[in-house]
Motif scaffolding. Structure first.
Motif, PDB file in Angstrom:
ATOM      1  N   VAL A  46       0.850  -1.190   0.000  1.00  0.00           N
ATOM      2  CA  VAL A  46       0.000   0.000   0.000  1.00  0.00           C
ATOM      3  C   VAL A  46       0.883   1.236   0.000  1.00  0.00           C
ATOM      4  O   VAL A  46       1.821   1.346   0.799  1.00  0.00           O
ATOM      5  CB  VAL A  46      -0.939   0.015   1.226  1.00  0.00           C
ATOM      6  CG1 VAL A  46      -1.838   1.254   1.183  1.00  0.00           C
ATOM      7  CG2 VAL A  46      -1.781  -1.249   1.269  1.00  0.00           C
ATOM      8  N   ASN A  47       0.591   2.159  -0.899  1.00  0.00           N
ATOM      9  CA  ASN A  47       1.306   3.426  -0.954  1.00  0.00           C
ATOM     10  C   ASN A  47       0.681   4.398   0.034  1.00  0.00           C
ATOM     11  O   ASN A  47      -0.518   4.694  -0.038  1.00  0.00           O
ATOM     12  CB  ASN A  47       1.242   4.007  -2.364  1.00  0.00           C
ATOM     13  CG  ASN A  47       2.382   4.965  -2.627  1.00  0.00           C
ATOM     14  OD1 ASN A  47       3.316   5.038  -1.843  1.00  0.00           O
ATOM     15  ND2 ASN A  47       2.289   5.700  -3.726  1.00  0.00           N
ATOM     16  N   LEU A  48       1.467   4.888   0.972  1.00  0.00           N
ATOM     17  CA  LEU A  48       1.015   5.829   1.983  1.00  0.00           C
ATOM     18  C   LEU A  48       1.800   7.123   1.852  1.00  0.00           C
ATOM     19  O   LEU A  48       2.681   7.243   0.992  1.00  0.00           O
ATOM     20  CB  LEU A  48       1.198   5.227   3.381  1.00  0.00           C
ATOM     21  CG  LEU A  48       0.499   3.894   3.641  1.00  0.00           C
ATOM     22  CD1 LEU A  48       0.939   3.310   4.974  1.00  0.00           C
ATOM     23  CD2 LEU A  48      -1.021   4.074   3.612  1.00  0.00           C
ATOM     24  N   ALA A  49       1.498   8.102   2.692  1.00  0.00           N
ATOM     25  CA  ALA A  49       2.224   9.367   2.635  1.00  0.00           C
ATOM     26  C   ALA A  49       3.705   9.175   2.913  1.00  0.00           C
ATOM     27  O   ALA A  49       4.545   9.946   2.440  1.00  0.00           O
ATOM     28  CB  ALA A  49       1.626  10.350   3.635  1.00  0.00           C
ATOM     29  N   SER A  50       4.034   8.121   3.664  1.00  0.00           N
ATOM     30  CA  SER A  50       5.437   7.854   3.993  1.00  0.00           C
ATOM     31  C   SER A  50       6.128   6.969   2.970  1.00  0.00           C
ATOM     32  O   SER A  50       7.324   6.705   3.084  1.00  0.00           O
ATOM     33  CB  SER A  50       5.516   7.198   5.370  1.00  0.00           C
ATOM     34  OG  SER A  50       4.730   6.011   5.397  1.00  0.00           O
TER      35      SER A  50
END
Length: 471
Positions: free
Chosen positions: A109-113
């Motif tokens: 999953v691509n997150l802000a981090s």
């Protein structure tokens, strides 16, 4: 119910983004509202960017910017677990069943981090990605919404009244349709596009109806000049003639409105499918049949018909009694003075807007082009009696030369000598076809031209980000 914070004002002075509470302040609000009688649960809702990657490629999702939530937020939604269990630690996640993974499978999953790997603990029968509340608190420290779940036997109004007393000026409580203040931006954008399209279709229908009714009644009144002259000869006043014409128009509008309302109800499902296929409505867009819109449309049909017949009624009152003795009539002038003025104004405006389309800035070019097309269509409809004669001569000349019968000669003579009558038939067709073609291109214009227009305003600007920035 939703508890929402204050909103900041944008550059236009209207309220826009919510000002998040801090985690500690939101926790205090939850504690204060938790003791409200009838409140079964008070839950902090966090929304943040989350976009899964399958086989190294991101899954396209317009709602990815707010797709991530803490697991406690699931209590505020109608979704339920299909398989598996809730996330119990920071390495687990609940995903929609549409992603195509099962409990125990890994998912990126691509997150802000950045991109992180999780283990699927369960699947959901709805949208969104649900993490452990501790993970959500790290990814979205600020709080923009707090949900209140009411017990089944409680009164919403009582809960709202008591909650507002304890909340004070720290925020406001939204119920019913007011909760749409938190809907994703892409949903609002789609709804606005759909509203513009339906509004344009309605305006097209009204404009064309006025033309059709006015032109049809004008043609009918020209055929009945002797009849109206006879009525005037036996004592009918101009007011009686006017009421007769407007009464006929109202009757036509009433019948047309009833038929149109019934057809609209029958065609509504097809229109819903069309709007969804054009991506100008949110996916959960549903139909509801109500009585008052149908009554309103019938009333509008009568009103529009009367408006279209008003000019015809005025000309009918000027028919002299001597008209009853005439066996033939020759048109003295193809158009009235007011139609000349309106047609020339529309033509000049359309030509001017066309020139501006090539010279104006990118921020207003699209709207100028649409306005130019609309003005030119109106001009063509209004000036039809002037141009239809020369066009008819050009079109019918080879047909008359190649025909051995007198039929084509009579058709040509009728079109060139009775231009007002011919224009009464042609003008509604010009308006309807012209606006239908313009409207059919509106969707592509809104979908492609407006984003390009906004991108053009950013030309020359640069944005520097670190390598591998999420999203």
């Amino acid at each position: 119910m939703l508890v929402l914070p204050a909103q900041a004002q944008n550059e236009f002075g209207s309220k826009a983004d919510f000002i998040p509470w801090s985690a500690s302040r939101a926790g205090q609000i939850v504690d204060d509202l938790g003791s409200v009688p009838g409140a079964e649960a008070v839950i902090i809702d966090r929304s943040f960017y989350a976009q899964p990657f399958i086989d190294g490629a991101p899954i396209e999702d317009e709602g990815a910017q707010e797709a991530g939530h803490g697991w406690s937020s699931a209590q505020l939604k109608p979704y339920r677990l299909i398989s598996g269990v809730a996330p119990s630690n920071s390495a687990e996640i609940v995903v929609p069943s549409s992603v195509g993974v099962s409990p125990g499978d890994p998912v990126s999953v691509n997150l802000a981090s950045g991109i992180e790997s999780f283990t699927v603990s369960g699947t959901l029968d709805g949208e969104g990605f649900y993490f452990a509340d501790s993970v959500a608190a790290q990814l979205d420290p600020g709080v923009r919404a707090i949900g209140i779940v009411a017990s089944p036997d409680s009164s919403i109004d009582d809960i709202v009244r008591k909650a507002e007393q304890r909340l004070g000026d720290r925020g406001r409580i939204a119920t019913g349709s007011d909760r749409a203040a938190l809907e994703p931006e892409f949903v609002s954008h789609r709804r606005n596009l759909g509203t513009q399209l339906v509004t344009a279709m309605s305006a097209l229908g009204l404009f064309t109806t006025v033309f059709v009714v006015g032109s049809t009644l004008a043609l009918a009144m020209s055929e009945r000049r002797r009849e109206i002259g006879l009525l005037r000869a036996v004592g009918a006043s101009p007011g009686q003639v006017r009421r007769m014409v407007l009464g006929e128009a109202a009757a036509i509008g009433l019948v047309g409105g009833l038929v149109g309302a019934a057809f609209g109800v029958a065609a509504a499902p097809a229109l819903r499918i069309l709007l969804l296929n054009l991506d100008v409505q949110p996916p959960d867009f549903e139909l509801r049949i109500s009585l008052w819109p149908l009554l309103l449309t019938v009333g509008i049909g009568v009103l529009v018909a009367v408006v279209g017949a008003w000019a015809v009624a005025r000309s009918a009152t000027r028919v002299a009694p001597i008209e009853a003795l005439l066996t033939a009539a020759v048109e003295r002038r193809p158009m009235t003075r007011s139609r000349w003025v309106a047609g020339l104004v529309a033509l000049i405006g359309g030509v001017g807007a066309t020139v501006l389309t090539a010279t104006t800035g990118s921020d207003s070019r699209i709207n100028t082009a649409i306005g130019a097309a609309m003005l030119l269509i109106v001009a063509a409809s209004l000036l039809a009696p002037v141009v239809i004669g020369p066009i008819a001569r050009i079109v019918t000349w080879p047909l008359e030369r190649g025909s051995r019968s007198a039929a084509m000669m009579l058709v040509r003579a009728e079109l060139t000598t009775s231009t007002r009558r011919a224009a009464a038939t042609a003008a509604p067709v010009i308006a309807a076809v012209g606006f239908a073609v313009l409207l059919s291109g509106m969707v592509q214009t809104m979908a492609a031209a407006y984003p390009s227009e906004q991108a053009e305003q950013l030309r020359g600007l640069a944005l520097v980000t670190s390598d591998g920035t999420a999203g």
